[in-house]
Each structure stands twice: as C-alpha cells, then as structure tokens.
Design a protein around this motif. Structure first.
Motif, short mmCIF file in Angstrom:
data_model
loop_
_atom_site.label_atom_id
_atom_site.label_comp_id
_atom_site.label_asym_id
_atom_site.label_seq_id
_atom_site.Cartn_x
_atom_site.Cartn_y
_atom_site.Cartn_z
N CYS A 201 0.83 -1.20 0.00
CA CYS A 201 0.00 0.00 0.00
C CYS A 201 0.87 1.26 0.00
CB CYS A 201 -0.90 -0.02 1.24
SG CYS A 201 -2.12 1.27 1.29
N PRO B 259 0.32 5.43 -1.84
CA PRO B 259 -0.43 6.27 -2.78
C PRO B 259 0.34 6.61 -4.05
CG PRO B 259 -0.66 7.08 -0.53
CD PRO B 259 0.38 6.01 -0.49
N GLN C 7 -7.90 -1.70 -9.23
CA GLN C 7 -8.42 -0.48 -8.61
C GLN C 7 -9.93 -0.60 -8.36
OE1 GLN C 7 -8.05 2.98 -11.09
NE2 GLN C 7 -8.33 4.42 -9.41
N GLY C 8 -10.32 -0.26 -7.12
CA GLY C 8 -11.73 -0.30 -6.76
C GLY C 8 -12.26 -1.68 -6.44
N TRP D 156 -9.49 -4.82 -0.97
CA TRP D 156 -9.73 -4.51 0.43
C TRP D 156 -8.95 -3.27 0.86
CZ3 TRP D 156 -6.18 -6.06 4.69
CH2 TRP D 156 -6.70 -5.76 5.95
N ARG D 157 -7.68 -3.17 0.44
CA ARG D 157 -6.86 -2.01 0.79
C ARG D 157 -6.75 -1.08 -0.42
NH1 ARG D 157 -1.21 -3.24 2.86
NH2 ARG D 157 -1.41 -1.50 4.31
N LYS D 158 -6.84 0.21 -0.17
CA LYS D 158 -6.69 1.17 -1.25
C LYS D 158 -5.20 1.41 -1.50
CE LYS D 158 -6.89 5.32 1.65
NZ LYS D 158 -7.53 6.63 1.84
N ASP D 159 -4.91 2.06 -2.59
CA ASP D 159 -3.54 2.46 -2.94
C ASP D 159 -2.59 1.26 -3.04
OD1 ASP D 159 -4.38 5.11 -2.93
OD2 ASP D 159 -3.87 5.40 -0.82
N TRP E 30 -3.30 -1.19 -5.84
CA TRP E 30 -3.67 -1.92 -7.04
C TRP E 30 -2.54 -1.92 -8.08
CZ3 TRP E 30 -5.76 2.94 -6.00
CH2 TRP E 30 -5.55 3.93 -6.97
#
Length: 376
Positions: free
Chosen positions: A255, A257, A289-290, A293-296, A298
């Motif tokens: 993870c 950004p 993306q989208g 479970w965890r953002k940032d 993909w």
C-alpha cells in the motif's frame, strides 16, 4: 544473485552426435514459482480483470466466499453457490485455488449464531463445518487455511476450553482430504511491528501444532505491507524457514499512494520472496483499482491499464523465465542454466528438419538435469 541459486538448475539436453550442428531454442512456458490473486463473484465479471488474471496469474483464493460466515450465515442454511461459481471459474481457466478459510479465530469474524452456541453445540458445529466443507470439495483445493489468524484470535480455544482444538481441526481436515496442504495463516509476521505476531511466536505455533499431531504443510504470511521492509522480511523468512515448512505469501498487497513508490516497494518485497528458497509462491490480495480490500495497492487501473506497479510484476515474471538458444556442441549436447518450470525445446537440423519436445526443470541437488532427446 541469490535467486539464481534458489530457483535455477543446470540442464543438459542430450541430442546425440547425429544431429550435427543443429540449432536449439529453449523457451520456458511456465514457472515453478506461482503468482495468484484473490477473486470474488463481482470481479470475475470484469473483462479487464479476467484478462490480466488469465494471462499472468496461476492461483486464486476466494476473498470471502468460502468463509464460514458466508457459507452458513444462518444456522443450517448452507450456501455454497458462490464458492462453486468461483471454483468453476478457476477450473475453466486451469487455475488452482486456495481454500480460505475453514475457520477464523478472530472473535469479530465469527457469526452471531455460532457465538450463541454452548460448548457442546459449538463442538458439534465445528465438526459439521469440517465434514460439510471438506467432504464437498475433497481434492479440489490443494491448500487450506485451517484456522485463520491464531496469533491474533482465540475464539475456538477459549469457547471450547481446549488448547488442542486447532490440532483437532488440522487432523480432521487431513482425514477427509489427505492430499491437501494444510496451512497456518497470519498477518504482521513479516513487518516486525506487532508483538503478538513475531516470527518466533509463529514458529512456536507451528511446533506446538506438530507436537499435537497436526501435519502443517504450509506457513502463510499475509503480507499486508505499507513500506519497503526488505531486510525485515528476509529476517522473518529465515526464522520461519528453520521450521522446515514451506512458506507462501498468501495475501500480499503493498500500500502506497504514489504508484512509482508502490512499484519500488513491491519490487523489494517480491525480490525478497523470490530470493528465499523456503518461499514457494505469492498470492496477491487483489490487483485491481476499486476491487481491493486495501486502497492504494492496485496493479491494474479500473480501465484495465497496467500501472507502474503492475508492470514491475510483469517485468519480474519475464526476468524470472529462461529463453536460451544456440547450437549443439561436438558431443551432441546443448547446455543451459534455467529457472525451474516447464519448457519446450525446438531443434532444427542443418537439413531443416525440426523437432519439438517438452520437459520440466525441477528443483534438485547440485547435479545437472539430464534430458535425453536423442530418441524423441
């Protein structure tokens, strides 16, 4: 490079002197070191996801569809439709699937009706869960996470008042599906930031299960990481490798950004995993993306574009495959050093005659693999 020693072997293709100065092209078709990703019933409807999964992944794991709270949200009302659909999807594409998970030790992951059971009822429900799930899918899941996150949760041990209940679970699953490799699976072990999940405690858990008669054939490192932790990862792998039990990264996501930094961090973790001889595979906890479970974390953008982090994975997969070419030597042999995996060789004689042959380079000792093609 360390990985060249861990993942490669010398190979001698014996073609015989009659082939003369034949030219040889050796191409690796697939690797013995697999990659995979989690899937769910939604993401398999996405053409861009399916395309990436089909072309670059070897394994799948179901995000929630095999968990007890999904297959039996209400007592006695079994729902295996979603798990069946995902397993059929994998079968159609020739992908193997991990069975995640039979039980989950965390109190918050246990459905209310299970919490309402008394001790005897819970013991009966545990037995029914094992019998129903494992009998239904016997032979179809090469791996099972038997009792997820036991370093962080004690629901079944505390409610049943029995420290040996995890070993009982392992032994019952093994009785019903003896070919499946049964795993422990936990998080934060590779990050050195959780006193409940040190490599030593994880290794001690494996030894405890073994002392109770459980056969543990896999150690799962979830690998939900947020920064480059190469040396820390390597130290954890060294400690766990001392158990003699194979290690998999079972839920990897990195993870960050900034996608450029994410790509760098991902490369650090993947190179550490690949370089370590005890690690046998990496499964991502999502790639798109989208849909994670965890953002940032993909690797593939929502429109199907492979981003810089995803391209890092593809570059490493290419780097870790062998493509060798040359001519047969005076003894009728062609020698190369190749990564473990499945190969095809094309031999073209000076007269233009061609021969194709497949073979597999497996892990071995320091002696070369001899492949006799003279009679092919």
């Amino acid at each position: 490079m360390i990985h060249a020693q861990a993942r490669k072997r010398d190979v001698v293709l014996k073609l015989g002197a009659a082939t003369g100065a034949a030219s040889v092209r050796v191409v690796q078709m697939d690797s013995a070191f697999p990659f995979g990703t989690c899937i769910n019933t939604t993401v398999i409807q996405n053409p861009a996801f399916v395309d990436f999964f089909t072309n670059h992944m070897d394994w799948a794991v179901f995000e929630n569809e095999l968990k007890w709270y999904h297959t039996e949200a209400q007592q006695g009302q079994l729902n295996y439709r979603d798990a069946d659909a995902l397993l059929d999807f994998c079968d159609r594409l020739g992908k193997r699937a991990r069975g995640h998970c039979i039980f989950w030790s965390a109190d918050g992951a246990v459905q209310q009706w299970v919490k309402n059971l008394d001790r005897d009822q819970l013991r009966s429900a545990v037995q029914s869960r094992i019998q129903g799930l494992v009998s239904r899918y016997a032979g179809r899941f090469p791996h099972y996470d038997v009792n997820n996150e036991m370093l962080h949760g004690r629901f079944f041990r505390d409610r049943l008042g029995d420290e040996d209940v995890p070993a009982f679970m392992f032994k019952e699953v093994a009785r019903l599906d003896p070919d499946a490799a049964l795993f422990v699976n936990d998080y934060n072990v590779e990050c050195a930031n959780d006193p409940n999940a040190t490599p030593d405690k994880y290794a001690e858990q494996v030894a405890w299960l073994q002392s109770c008669g459980a056969v543990v054939r896999g150690i799962g490192l979830q690998g939900h990481v947020s920064n480059p932790v190469g040396e820390v990862v390597c130290g954890a792998l060294d400690r766990l490798a001392a158990t003699g039990v194979p290690i998999w990264f079972t839920e990897l996501d990195v993870c960050e950004p900034d996608v450029g930094l994410r790509a760098q961090d991902l490369e650090v973790v993947l190179r550490e995993a690949y370089a370590h001889p005890a690690v046998e595979g990496v499964v991502f906890w999502g790639i798109m993306q989208g849909k994670m479970w965890r953002k940032d974390a993909w690797l593939v953008d929502a429109d199907g574009t492979v981003n810089e982090a995803g391209q890092t994975l593809l570059n490493l997969q290419k780097e870790w495959k062998t493509d060798a070419r040359g001519s047969v030597d005076g003894d009728g042999n062609f020698k190369f050093r190749g990564f473990h995996g499945r190969y095809v060789v094309e031999v073209t004689t000076p007269t233009g005659k061609q021969m194709l042959k497949t073979f597999t380079v497996e892990k071995g000792d320091n002696t070369p693999l001899l492949v006799d093609l003279a009679d092919a």
